[in-house]
Design a protein around this motif. Structure first.
Motif, PDB file in Angstrom:
ATOM      1  N   ARG A   1       0.805  -1.217   0.000  1.00 35.02           N
ATOM      2  CA  ARG A   1       0.000   0.000   0.000  1.00 35.02           C
ATOM      3  C   ARG A   1       0.847   1.280   0.000  1.00 35.02           C
ATOM      4  N   ILE A   2       0.267   2.315  -0.613  1.00 34.54           N
ATOM      5  CA  ILE A   2       0.854   3.656  -0.622  1.00 34.54           C
ATOM      6  C   ILE A   2      -0.088   4.572   0.145  1.00 34.54           C
ATOM      7  N   VAL A   3       0.431   5.291   1.121  1.00 37.53           N
ATOM      8  CA  VAL A   3      -0.380   6.179   1.958  1.00 37.53           C
ATOM      9  C   VAL A   3      -0.186   7.618   1.505  1.00 37.53           C
ATOM     10  N   ILE A   4      -1.301   8.283   1.156  1.00 40.11           N
ATOM     11  CA  ILE A   4      -1.285   9.695   0.830  1.00 40.11           C
ATOM     12  C   ILE A   4      -2.389  10.380   1.631  1.00 40.11           C
ATOM     13  N   GLU A   5      -2.451  11.706   1.585  1.00 43.91           N
ATOM     14  CA  GLU A   5      -3.572  12.402   2.199  1.00 43.91           C
ATOM     15  C   GLU A   5      -4.686  12.532   1.172  1.00 43.91           C
TER      16      GLU A   5
END
Length: 426
Positions: free
Chosen positions: A127-131
Motif C-alpha cells: 500500500r501507498i499512503v497519501i492524504e
C-alpha cells in the motif's frame, strides 16, 4: 499569539516601517496595478521574478554567443558542472547534506524516478499512503505506480482523511494509522505542507512512525521548500522531491529538486532508471556502455543540466542563503499571524480560515473558505477591483500566502479590506 493593532491602513504602514527583517521586496518585480503594485498572495502557485534575473540570464546567453560549445568548460559558470553549484544551497534549504541533493527535471518526474527505486511492493506490503487532499498530480502518480506494478490503485492507494468535522489531517492520526496497519504499507508519500489547507505536518513524527512500521517514508515538499524550516537528514526521511517555482521563485516550470538520505546512496541493490548523468563524473566522458555508480543523489539524474532553466534556480537559492530560512520563517509567522488577526475581525459568516491556528502547523498560507461567494468569482473580483491576487481552489477555498521575502503588512491589510468590502456588499 502576538497582539496586533486594530485593522487600519495607517497601522499596517507603521508595521512595515518598523519590521523589515527578512524583507527583500525591492529585489522582486511586482505586477503593476493602477499607479501602484499588486498585493501578491499567489507565491504558493508562482513566486515573483527576482529583479536580478534578466542580467543573470543575459550572462548565460552571452557565454553561449561568445563560446559556443566551449562554454561547457569555459563559461563563467561552466555548464558541464553547473548543477553542482546548486547542490549546497539546495541542501541548506531542505536541511540535507550536499551529497543527498540533486536539482533535476520537474517535480512529478522526480516522484516517478524515486518511486521506481523505493516503491517495491511485495507480499502483503503493497500500500501507498497519501492524504485525501493531496495535489492531483501526486494522486495520479501514485495510482499509476500501483497500476504499473499490476495492482489495483483503488485498493493499493490509501487516502487518509481528517476527522469528521475537521479540515486538516492530524499528524498523530497518520502515526496511529501506521502503528495499526503499517505492516501493509510499502510507501508513505505525503505533502509536507498541504496545498489546499496550508497545514504543515509533523514530518519527524510521521517518519518515525513509518520506519517503525517498516515502510519507506517520503514527502512532497512543493509547498514546504522555501516556506518552512526542514531537517530532512536529521529526521531520517528516506527521500523527498520538490518544485522551485513557488516559494523558491525560480520561474514557471523551473527545475525541481530531489533528496535521498545518505543511508541509501551506497546501496547498490536499489534499482534506478539511469542516463548519462547518472554515472560517475570522473569517467563520464570515457563514453562507457555501462554506468559507473556514484554515491550521491546525482545517481538518480539522467541528463546534462538545462542551463537557462537552472540559472533562475541558482539565483534564487543565493537569495535564500543571504537571508536564511530561520529569519524568513520568523517573518512569515509575523505576517501570517497579522493577516489572520485581520480576517478574524470579519467573523465567519462569509469567510472562514481553515488553516490550523497553531503557527507550527502551517506555513505562510491561509486558506479561506468562502461560504456565500463562488471562489472563482471572488478571486477575479479581488484582482480586478482591488489589485489583490489570490488563487481559487475548488470547491470553496481561496488561498492567501503572504510570502516573507516580498509581502508586506500593507498587502495583508489590502487583502482584508477587500474582503471586508466584498462581504459588506454581498
Amino acid at each position: 499569539m502576538d497582539s496586533y493593532p486594530a485593522p487600519t491602513e495607517r497601522d499596517a504602514l507603521a508595521l512595515d516601517a518598523s519590521d523589515t527583517e527578512g524583507s527583500l521586496r525591492e529585489e522582486f518585480l511586482l505586477p503593476p496595478y493602477g499607479d501602484g503594485q499588486i498585493a501578491y498572495f499567489a507565491g504558493n502557485s508562482l513566486g515573483l521574478q527576482p529583479a536580478a534575473l534578466a542580467e543573470r540570464l543575459g550572462e548565460e546567453l552571452a557565454d553561449w554567443a561568445q563560446l559556443g560549445v566551449e562554454g561547457h568548460l569555459e563559461a563563467r559558470r561552466p555548464w558541464v558542472s553547473y548543477h553542482e553549484l546548486l547542490r549546497e544551497p539546495a541542501a541548506r534549504l531542505v536541511g540535507a547534506r550536499p551529497h543527498e541533493v540533486v536539482m533535476m527535471n520537474s517535480l512529478t518526474v522526480n516522484l516517478h524516478l524515486l518511486m521506481a527505486s523505493f516503491y517495491r511492493p511485495e507480499g502483503d506490503r503493497t500500500r501507498i499512503v497519501i492524504e485525501d487532499t493531496t495535489f492531483p498530480s501526486d494522486s495520479y502518480a501514485v495510482r499509476s505506480q500501483a497500476a504499473w506494478h499490476g495492482l489495483d490503485p483503488d485498493k493499493t492507494v490509501v487516502r487518509l482523511k481528517p476527522r469528521a468535522g475537521e479540515d486538516n489531517l492530524r499528524s498523530e492520526d497518520v502515526a496511529a494509522f501506521l502503528e495499526e496497519e503499517g505492516s501493509t504499507v510499502a510507501l508513505v508519500l505525503l505533502g509536507a505542507v498541504n496545498y489546499y489547507s496550508g497545514e504543515h505536518l509533523d514530518l519527524e513524527l510521521i517518519t518515525r512512525a513509518g520506519h517503525a512500521a517498516g515502510a519507506i517514508v517520503a514527502f512532497d515538499l512543493a509547498h514546504a521548500a522555501g516556506n518552512v524550516e526542514l531537517k530532512l537528514h536529521e529526521w531520517g526521511v528516506d527521500w523527498a522531491a520538490w518544485c522551485t517555482y513557488k516559494y523558491v521563485n525560480s520561474a514557471p516550470g523551473a527545475v525541481a529538486g530531489a533528496y535521498v538520505h545518505e543511508r541509501h546512496l551506497q546501496d547498490r541493490s536499489i534499482p534506478r532508471l539511469e542516463g548519462w548523468w547518472s554515472t560517475d563524473p570522473s569517467v563520464r566522458f570515457q563514453m562507457a556502455p555501462e554506468v559507473t555508480p556514484q554515491a550521491t543523489a546525482d545517481a538518480w539524474s539522467m541528463s546534462n543540466p538545462p542551463i537557462l532553466a537552472m540559472a533562475p534556480v541558482l539565483l534564487s537559492l543565493e537569495i535564500f542563503d543571504r537571508v536564511g530560512m530561520a529569519t524568513l520563517r520568523r517573518r512569515s509567522q509575523r505576517l501570517t499571524g497579522y493577516l489572520e488577526s485581520l480576517l478574524d475581525t470579519l467573523g465567519a459568516s462569509h469567510f472562514e480560515v481553515i488553516t490550523p491556528r497553531d503557527p507550527a502547523r502551517r506555513g505562510c498560507q491561509l486558506s479561506v473558505r468562502s461560504h456565500r461567494i463562488d471562489v472563482g468569482e471572488l478571486a477575479e473580483t479581488l484582482r480586478r477591483d482591488f489589485g489583490v491576487i489570490a488563487d481559487a481552489r475548488q470547491p470553496d477555498v481561496i488561498r492567501l500566502a503572504p510570502v516573507p521575502l516580498y509581502s508586506t503588512y500593507h498587502d495583508c491589510w489590502r487583502a482584508y479590506d477587500a474582503l471586508r468590502r466584498i462581504q459588506e456588499s454581498s
